[in-house]
Design an enzyme around this catalytic site. Structure first.
Site, PDB file in Angstrom:
ATOM      1  N   GLN A  90       0.799  -1.187  -0.132  1.00 46.50           N
ATOM      2  CA  GLN A  90      -0.113   0.248   0.044  1.00 46.50           C
ATOM      3  C   GLN A  90       0.720   1.249  -0.122  1.00 46.50           C
ATOM      4  OE1 GLN A  90      -2.371  -0.665   3.462  1.00 46.50           O
ATOM      5  NE2 GLN A  90      -3.269  -2.484   2.427  1.00 46.50           N
ATOM      6  N   HIS A  97      -1.420   0.025   5.618  1.00 49.00           N
ATOM      7  CA  HIS A  97      -1.785   0.961   6.595  1.00 49.00           C
ATOM      8  C   HIS A  97      -0.906   2.365   6.657  1.00 49.00           C
ATOM      9  CE1 HIS A  97      -4.904  -2.184   8.482  1.00 49.00           C
ATOM     10  NE2 HIS A  97      -4.607  -2.101   7.117  1.00 49.00           N
ATOM     11  N   GLU A 119     -15.743   2.551   9.019  1.00 49.51           N
ATOM     12  CA  GLU A 119     -16.412   3.490   9.676  1.00 49.51           C
ATOM     13  C   GLU A 119     -16.285   4.824   9.113  1.00 49.51           C
ATOM     14  OE1 GLU A 119     -14.254   4.056  13.435  1.00 49.51           O
ATOM     15  OE2 GLU A 119     -14.850   2.178  14.230  1.00 49.51           O
ATOM     16  N   TYR A 129     -11.029   7.775  19.084  1.00 55.93           N
ATOM     17  CA  TYR A 129     -11.967   6.908  18.331  1.00 55.93           C
ATOM     18  C   TYR A 129     -11.994   5.351  18.262  1.00 55.93           C
ATOM     19  CZ  TYR A 129     -13.611  11.304  16.882  1.00 55.93           C
ATOM     20  OH  TYR A 129     -14.133  12.638  17.001  1.00 55.93           O
ATOM     21  N   TYR A 166      -9.299 -10.872  10.488  1.00 57.51           N
ATOM     22  CA  TYR A 166      -9.654 -11.595   9.176  1.00 57.51           C
ATOM     23  C   TYR A 166      -9.957 -13.043   9.504  1.00 57.51           C
ATOM     24  CZ  TYR A 166      -8.445  -7.314   7.035  1.00 57.51           C
ATOM     25  OH  TYR A 166      -8.424  -5.735   6.927  1.00 57.51           O
TER      26      TYR A 166
HETATM   27 CA    CA Z   1     -13.603   3.776  15.759  1.00 60.29          CA
END
Ligand code: CA
Length: 399
Positions: free
Chosen positions: A112, A176, A272, A282, A293
């Protein structure tokens, strides 16, 4: 709402005439969720479908980009687009693709990683300043960084390129990175990061001493933005704006409230949408609506906890939300202030109707295109423009 109901096959309108408990529109999601987790409030997931009434179309402008990742609108109607492999190009609204702009620092490419999100200075017409995020190589490791540079007058190169921020610590991995940058209402920059995916780095999303799994708020020189919530706090990085994030690939400023909204990937379930308030936690990986997974629960398998923020909305199964934008409604009035989300694994553009900070309707656009939508922005002509991993640039607007 009535139109939406009529368009849904099998809705028994006859049983719901003029009463206030009229049958709700079914969700756009028809698949089974991965878990039996229950939402914290009504409408937090699988909201009723809405259907655009205006005539619109999604038109392919070009199919010749190489893994485009970020798109920003230039004032003259063209676009500046990043490609994951490390190139930045100017693309016209007719699909003419320019040569790679020189002067982009080397990226750590793989998985990524690569050249990521991009945004223009709000005074770009005068100062030609561009900001972008990328995975920057540091020895055998890499880090999500922000650089800035001035587009030369011949548009062939970037001048005075400076790396202004690194979301340390660096890590050896290729997942990520987060990687969106946007200008905040206060003229500073927001950067989103990720927690680098691995179990060893994941807890850093909760660690205020780490740049991983955060929303970062910095000046255009890369310094902590004045007023940041953790300035002066021990063992906390003063550039952090919010924390407890997994991998944030979508950030956008609400055109009326000025609030920062974000989307982030969950694991298996639990993508989200959040409205970001400075200093808040959060939740990842303490609370999540997703599972590993492997099918195991994440941590203690809890979804709600005192002191941790609930998402405004979540998806299970995932749609894999990447770049996002709010729309100002110039071409399609009924889309005004809706949030548009590029969906990778869901292969569509998600439209969320948001009222009073709650999602009240969801629609999937361009789902017949089989494209992994990576980023979306609004053009100067008032249409939406989206890029896909397969190399397409779409114009989505009035038919
Ligand atoms: Ca969250």
């Amino acid at each position: 709402m009535k139109n939406a109901l009529i368009l849904l096959v099998g809705v028994t309108l006859a049983t719901a005439p003029s009463c206030s408990n009229a049958q709700k529109a079914a969700s756009v999601e028809k698949q089974q969720p991965n878990s039996d987790y229950k939402p914290a409030f009504e409408g937090q997931t699988r909201i009723g479908a809405v259907v655009t009434k205006s005539a619109y179309e999604g038109k392919v402008i070009t199919s010749s980009l190489q893994r485009p990742w970020g798109i920003a609108s230039l004032p003259d109607g063209r676009f500046i687009i990043t490609e994951l492999g490390g190139t930045m190009r100017i693309v016209s609204s007719s699909g003419n693709i320019g040569e790679p702009i020189k002067g982009v620092p080397k990226v750590s490419e793989g998985g990524q990683g690569g050249l990521l999100g991009i945004c223009l200075d709000e005074d770009f017409s005068n100062n030609k300043m561009i900001y972008w995020a990328f995975s920057e190589p540091i020895g055998k490791e890499n880090v999500t960084s922000v650089a800035k540079g001035r587009l030369s007058s011949d548009e062939k190169s970037l001048e005075n390129v400076t790396v202004i921020y690194q979301a340390k610590p660096s890590y050896k991995g290729f997942a990520h990175f987060g990687g969106r940058v946007k200008i905040a209402k206060d003229g500073n920059l927001f950067l989103s990061t990720g927690e680098r995916s691995d179990l060893v780095t994941r807890p850093q999303a909760q660690d205020l001493g780490s740049g991983l799994g955060k929303v970062i708020h910095i000046t255009k020189d890369g310094k902590p933005a004045p007023g940041n919530p953790f300035i002066g706090k021990a063992n906390a990085r003063p550039e952090i704006y919010s924390y407890g994030h997994r991998n944030v690939q979508g950030i956008a400023i609400h055109p009326e409230t000025g609030d920062l909204w974000e989307t982030e990937f969950g694991p298996r379930g639990g993508d989200e949408v959040n409205r970001i308030v400075a200093g808040k936690n959060y939740g990842w990986p303490v609370i999540t609506y997703g599972i590993e997974y492997s099918g195991e629960k994440v941590g203690d398998g809890i979804q709600q906890k005192q002191g941790l923020e609930q998402p405004v909305y979540y998806w299970d199964p995932v749609i894999s939300p990447s770049g996002i934008t709010f729309y100002d409604g110039r071409q399609i009035a009924e889309w005004k202030n809706n949030l548009f989300i590029s969906s990778l694994s869901g292969m569509h553009i998600c439209r969320l109707v948001i009222e009073n900070n709650k999602v009240t309707g969801e629609e999937r656009l361009l789902s017949g295109e089989s494209q992994r939508f990576r980023d979306i922005t609004e053009g100067t002509d008032g249409a939406l423009y989206a890029v896909t991993d397969q190399g397409r640039l779409y114009r989505i607007g009035k038919k």
